[in-house]
Design a protein around this motif. Structure first.
Motif, PDB file in Angstrom:
ATOM      1  N   LEU A 228     -46.632 -32.894 -22.538  1.00 44.86           N
ATOM      2  CA  LEU A 228     -46.574 -32.032 -23.843  1.00 44.86           C
ATOM      3  C   LEU A 228     -45.506 -30.917 -23.640  1.00 44.86           C
ATOM      4  O   LEU A 228     -45.399 -29.884 -23.226  1.00 44.86           O
ATOM      5  CB  LEU A 228     -48.011 -31.335 -23.696  1.00 44.86           C
ATOM      6  CG  LEU A 228     -48.437 -30.849 -25.079  1.00 44.86           C
ATOM      7  CD1 LEU A 228     -48.713 -31.604 -26.157  1.00 44.86           C
ATOM      8  CD2 LEU A 228     -49.739 -29.934 -25.057  1.00 44.86           C
ATOM      9  N   ARG A 229     -44.363 -31.423 -24.319  1.00 48.15           N
ATOM     10  CA  ARG A 229     -43.177 -30.561 -24.279  1.00 48.15           C
ATOM     11  C   ARG A 229     -43.215 -29.204 -24.995  1.00 48.15           C
ATOM     12  O   ARG A 229     -44.470 -29.011 -25.649  1.00 48.15           O
ATOM     13  CB  ARG A 229     -42.020 -31.323 -24.684  1.00 48.15           C
ATOM     14  CG  ARG A 229     -41.787 -32.772 -24.306  1.00 48.15           C
ATOM     15  CD  ARG A 229     -41.026 -32.409 -22.862  1.00 48.15           C
ATOM     16  NE  ARG A 229     -40.774 -33.676 -22.077  1.00 48.15           N
ATOM     17  CZ  ARG A 229     -40.450 -34.079 -20.951  1.00 48.15           C
ATOM     18  NH1 ARG A 229     -40.257 -32.932 -20.253  1.00 48.15           N
ATOM     19  NH2 ARG A 229     -40.164 -35.010 -20.556  1.00 48.15           N
ATOM     20  N   ASP A 230     -42.691 -28.173 -24.367  1.00 46.97           N
ATOM     21  CA  ASP A 230     -42.428 -26.847 -25.149  1.00 46.97           C
ATOM     22  C   ASP A 230     -43.955 -26.159 -24.823  1.00 46.97           C
ATOM     23  O   ASP A 230     -44.145 -25.207 -25.428  1.00 46.97           O
ATOM     24  CB  ASP A 230     -42.355 -26.934 -26.462  1.00 46.97           C
ATOM     25  CG  ASP A 230     -40.887 -27.619 -26.816  1.00 46.97           C
ATOM     26  OD1 ASP A 230     -40.032 -27.103 -26.169  1.00 46.97           O
ATOM     27  OD2 ASP A 230     -40.864 -28.177 -27.954  1.00 46.97           O
ATOM     28  N   SER A 231     -44.668 -26.343 -23.889  1.00 43.86           N
ATOM     29  CA  SER A 231     -45.929 -25.911 -23.617  1.00 43.86           C
ATOM     30  C   SER A 231     -45.640 -24.879 -22.229  1.00 43.86           C
ATOM     31  O   SER A 231     -46.466 -23.807 -22.186  1.00 43.86           O
ATOM     32  CB  SER A 231     -47.074 -26.726 -23.318  1.00 43.86           C
ATOM     33  OG  SER A 231     -46.581 -27.905 -22.282  1.00 43.86           O
ATOM     34  N   LEU A 232     -44.650 -24.945 -21.543  1.00 43.20           N
ATOM     35  CA  LEU A 232     -44.493 -24.093 -20.265  1.00 43.20           C
ATOM     36  C   LEU A 232     -42.929 -23.780 -20.463  1.00 43.20           C
ATOM     37  O   LEU A 232     -42.215 -24.384 -20.557  1.00 43.20           O
ATOM     38  CB  LEU A 232     -44.791 -24.910 -19.154  1.00 43.20           C
ATOM     39  CG  LEU A 232     -44.636 -24.042 -17.687  1.00 43.20           C
ATOM     40  CD1 LEU A 232     -45.670 -22.768 -17.712  1.00 43.20           C
ATOM     41  CD2 LEU A 232     -45.032 -24.936 -16.583  1.00 43.20           C
ATOM     42  N   SER A 233     -42.792 -22.444 -20.481  1.00 47.72           N
ATOM     43  CA  SER A 233     -41.369 -21.864 -20.638  1.00 47.72           C
ATOM     44  C   SER A 233     -40.607 -22.046 -19.195  1.00 47.72           C
ATOM     45  O   SER A 233     -41.425 -22.415 -18.060  1.00 47.72           O
ATOM     46  CB  SER A 233     -41.283 -20.348 -20.470  1.00 47.72           C
ATOM     47  OG  SER A 233     -41.852 -19.798 -19.609  1.00 47.72           O
ATOM     48  N   ASP A 234     -39.358 -22.165 -19.284  1.00 46.61           N
ATOM     49  CA  ASP A 234     -38.565 -22.622 -18.111  1.00 46.61           C
ATOM     50  C   ASP A 234     -38.644 -21.408 -17.098  1.00 46.61           C
ATOM     51  O   ASP A 234     -38.910 -22.074 -15.747  1.00 46.61           O
ATOM     52  CB  ASP A 234     -37.088 -22.598 -18.386  1.00 46.61           C
ATOM     53  CG  ASP A 234     -36.624 -23.802 -19.261  1.00 46.61           C
ATOM     54  OD1 ASP A 234     -37.473 -25.040 -19.218  1.00 46.61           O
ATOM     55  OD2 ASP A 234     -35.513 -23.851 -20.053  1.00 46.61           O
ATOM     56  N   ALA A 235     -38.828 -20.338 -17.357  1.00 43.88           N
ATOM     57  CA  ALA A 235     -38.997 -19.202 -16.473  1.00 43.88           C
ATOM     58  C   ALA A 235     -40.303 -19.339 -15.772  1.00 43.88           C
ATOM     59  O   ALA A 235     -40.533 -19.303 -14.451  1.00 43.88           O
ATOM     60  CB  ALA A 235     -39.154 -17.772 -17.054  1.00 43.88           C
ATOM     61  N   ARG A 236     -41.428 -19.936 -16.673  1.00 41.95           N
ATOM     62  CA  ARG A 236     -42.735 -19.849 -15.946  1.00 41.95           C
ATOM     63  C   ARG A 236     -42.831 -21.226 -14.999  1.00 41.95           C
ATOM     64  O   ARG A 236     -43.555 -21.451 -13.942  1.00 41.95           O
ATOM     65  CB  ARG A 236     -43.906 -19.966 -16.628  1.00 41.95           C
ATOM     66  CG  ARG A 236     -44.018 -18.630 -17.360  1.00 41.95           C
ATOM     67  CD  ARG A 236     -44.201 -17.484 -16.395  1.00 41.95           C
ATOM     68  NE  ARG A 236     -45.462 -17.882 -15.469  1.00 41.95           N
ATOM     69  CZ  ARG A 236     -45.530 -17.181 -14.353  1.00 41.95           C
ATOM     70  NH1 ARG A 236     -44.610 -16.374 -13.909  1.00 41.95           N
ATOM     71  NH2 ARG A 236     -46.392 -17.671 -13.291  1.00 41.95           N
ATOM     72  N   ARG A 237     -42.033 -22.288 -15.192  1.00 44.22           N
ATOM     73  CA  ARG A 237     -41.861 -23.630 -14.591  1.00 44.22           C
ATOM     74  C   ARG A 237     -41.117 -23.147 -13.196  1.00 44.22           C
ATOM     75  O   ARG A 237     -41.589 -23.475 -12.152  1.00 44.22           O
ATOM     76  CB  ARG A 237     -41.037 -24.506 -15.280  1.00 44.22           C
ATOM     77  CG  ARG A 237     -40.983 -25.890 -14.514  1.00 44.22           C
ATOM     78  CD  ARG A 237     -39.978 -26.699 -15.567  1.00 44.22           C
ATOM     79  NE  ARG A 237     -39.402 -27.983 -14.766  1.00 44.22           N
ATOM     80  CZ  ARG A 237     -38.780 -28.114 -14.041  1.00 44.22           C
ATOM     81  NH1 ARG A 237     -37.778 -27.043 -13.661  1.00 44.22           N
ATOM     82  NH2 ARG A 237     -38.348 -29.180 -13.193  1.00 44.22           N
ATOM     83  N   ARG A 238     -40.276 -22.358 -13.345  1.00 38.31           N
ATOM     84  CA  ARG A 238     -39.419 -22.028 -11.842  1.00 38.31           C
ATOM     85  C   ARG A 238     -40.273 -21.214 -11.135  1.00 38.31           C
ATOM     86  O   ARG A 238     -40.360 -21.480  -9.909  1.00 38.31           O
ATOM     87  CB  ARG A 238     -38.042 -21.325 -12.288  1.00 38.31           C
ATOM     88  CG  ARG A 238     -37.163 -22.183 -13.034  1.00 38.31           C
ATOM     89  CD  ARG A 238     -35.582 -21.438 -13.148  1.00 38.31           C
ATOM     90  NE  ARG A 238     -35.772 -20.287 -13.618  1.00 38.31           N
ATOM     91  CZ  ARG A 238     -35.481 -20.309 -15.013  1.00 38.31           C
ATOM     92  NH1 ARG A 238     -34.957 -21.231 -15.640  1.00 38.31           N
ATOM     93  NH2 ARG A 238     -35.565 -19.344 -15.784  1.00 38.31           N
ATOM     94  N   ALA A 239     -41.143 -20.283 -11.712  1.00 39.95           N
ATOM     95  CA  ALA A 239     -42.009 -19.517 -10.882  1.00 39.95           C
ATOM     96  C   ALA A 239     -43.084 -20.298 -10.147  1.00 39.95           C
ATOM     97  O   ALA A 239     -43.264 -20.126  -8.898  1.00 39.95           O
ATOM     98  CB  ALA A 239     -42.601 -18.457 -11.879  1.00 39.95           C
ATOM     99  N   ILE A 240     -43.681 -21.154 -10.851  1.00 43.87           N
ATOM    100  CA  ILE A 240     -44.559 -22.084 -10.102  1.00 43.87           C
ATOM    101  C   ILE A 240     -44.029 -22.768  -8.947  1.00 43.87           C
ATOM    102  O   ILE A 240     -44.334 -22.822  -7.939  1.00 43.87           O
ATOM    103  CB  ILE A 240     -45.147 -23.062 -11.133  1.00 43.87           C
ATOM    104  CG1 ILE A 240     -46.083 -22.381 -12.216  1.00 43.87           C
ATOM    105  CG2 ILE A 240     -46.071 -24.032 -10.525  1.00 43.87           C
ATOM    106  CD1 ILE A 240     -46.522 -23.168 -13.518  1.00 43.87           C
ATOM    107  N   LEU A 241     -42.698 -23.631  -9.328  1.00 46.15           N
ATOM    108  CA  LEU A 241     -42.137 -24.315  -8.167  1.00 46.15           C
ATOM    109  C   LEU A 241     -41.729 -23.371  -6.892  1.00 46.15           C
ATOM    110  O   LEU A 241     -41.641 -23.592  -5.808  1.00 46.15           O
ATOM    111  CB  LEU A 241     -40.959 -24.950  -8.859  1.00 46.15           C
ATOM    112  CG  LEU A 241     -41.164 -26.100  -9.753  1.00 46.15           C
ATOM    113  CD1 LEU A 241     -39.972 -26.582 -10.593  1.00 46.15           C
ATOM    114  CD2 LEU A 241     -41.826 -27.331  -8.961  1.00 46.15           C
TER     115      LEU A 241
END
Length: 352
Positions: A228-241
């Motif tokens: 589901l695109r555009d549901s998670l920002s790039d910044a939050r994605r990097r934070a999780i990883l």
């Protein structure tokens, strides 16, 4: 001899010699045989689909079937799909949970609504439009979506004081599975104007609640965001990883504690060191999120998984986070079922 080996791999799927997908399939099928016969799993139209044994089975078994060159779905895949089709028009919680009481009845219907939509949508893979049953599943999904309060955009979900899937914050876990279901549907469905507000509310719920969730639930959102695109920002994605990689153990695995925080339970069996459920789930999600196959952390994680399959019975072992169960009980294998499902999915993903 090398030429013969290459021909063999061209004709059928090849796997690392240190894990056995056939054994994993045998274990998972055997557990479904037990599940179908277990009185506690029976409900309207057939067995219910649990997060530990049913959801993981329906996520992994189609991939295993393709990898093993099996021509048709197992009787358990068909049986579980037939069961959710038989219940797909139920909107009354008390009709689904005969003799049940609120709020548990509505929670159970929320779980049923989300997982049935996910698996019916997945079963439509390759179609350009939804099947009639999947249309009904999505209609119910949006009809039962919460429309006000702090939970607006999500669904009722089991809150039974059981980690890791049935706690108060597991509502977020369920909403992430719903997002995965929506993202699995054909693009023409996702673009329908009639569901724009529903999808926007789901995205908003996930975004505003994500940072307060245990890593376990944020991982599910990360996975859903790849569909589901555009549901998670790039910044939050990097934070999780970044959080994920900072918690990897020297042996390549992850502990259960790393996916928390969890409720402390003196009744649970002791757990220490890398855990098969945690490692299988994390490895699958980082693969889905685009980690390079040569990433050192991913290589170590896959090596850990390959070396921890039971060589005789095919499972990856894991114990309950809540109670110590009798060795011959159904419940004692629940976490093992989930660990085996995610570990197998991660290894199959690596082999693509």
């Amino acid at each position: 001899m090398l030429f013969v080996a290459v021909l063999a791999c061209a004709a059928a799927p090849c796997f690392a010699a240190d894990w056995n997908p056939g054994l994993a399939a045998g274990y998972l099928d055997g557990r479904q045989k037990e599940w179908f016969a277990w009185p506690a799993a029976k409900t309207v139209g057939g067995p219910c689909i649990s997060c530990h044994t049913g959801v993981t089975y329906m996520l992994v078994r189609p991939s295993l079937r393709r990898a093993l060159g099996e021509a048709t779905p197992t009787s358990y895949e068909t049986g579980l799909l037939d069961a959710v089709k038989a219940r797909v028009t139920i909107h009354d919680p008390l009709q689904l949970s005969v003799g049940g009481k609120e709020p548990k009845a509505s929670q159970a219907l929320g779980v049923e609504t989300i997982v049935s939509t996910l698996f019916l949508a997945s079963n439509d893979a390759g179609r350009t439009t939804l099947s009639a049953d999947t249309e009904k599943a999505f209609e119910r999904l949006w009809a039962l979506q919460q429309t006000d309060g702090d939970s607006k955009g999500s669904w009722h979900w089991n809150s039974l004081n059981y980690d890791p899937w049935e706690m108060p914050d597991s509502e977020f876990f369920g909403a992430s599975l719903a997002a995965l279901a929506v993202g699995t549907a054909p693009a023409d469905y996702q673009s329908r104007p009639a569901i724009h507000e529903n999808v926007a509310a789901l995205r908003q719920y996930l975004r505003t609640h994500e940072e307060a969730q245990p890593l376990h639930n944020r991982l599910l959102f990360l996975w859903a965001s790849t569909k589901l695109r555009d549901s998670l920002s790039d910044a939050r994605r990097r934070a999780i990883l970044d959080d994920v990689w900072s918690k990897q153990q020297p042996d390549g695995g992850w502990t259960l504690e790393a996916l928390g925080p969890w409720k402390q339970r003196t009744t649970a069996p002791p757990a220490s060191g890398s855990n098969a459920y945690a490692t299988g789930l994390v490895t699958l999600v980082v693969e889905k999120s685009g980690a390079e196959r040569k990433h050192a952390g991913l290589v170590k994680a896959l090596d850990w998984l390959r070396s921890h399959q039971n060589p005789e019975s095919g499972f990856w072992d894991a114990s309950s986070m809540n109670k110590t169960y009798a060795p011959d009980s159904m419940q004692v294998k629940f976490m093992r079922d989930a660990a085996t499902g995610y570990a197998t999915l991660a290894l199959l993903e690596a082999g693509k």
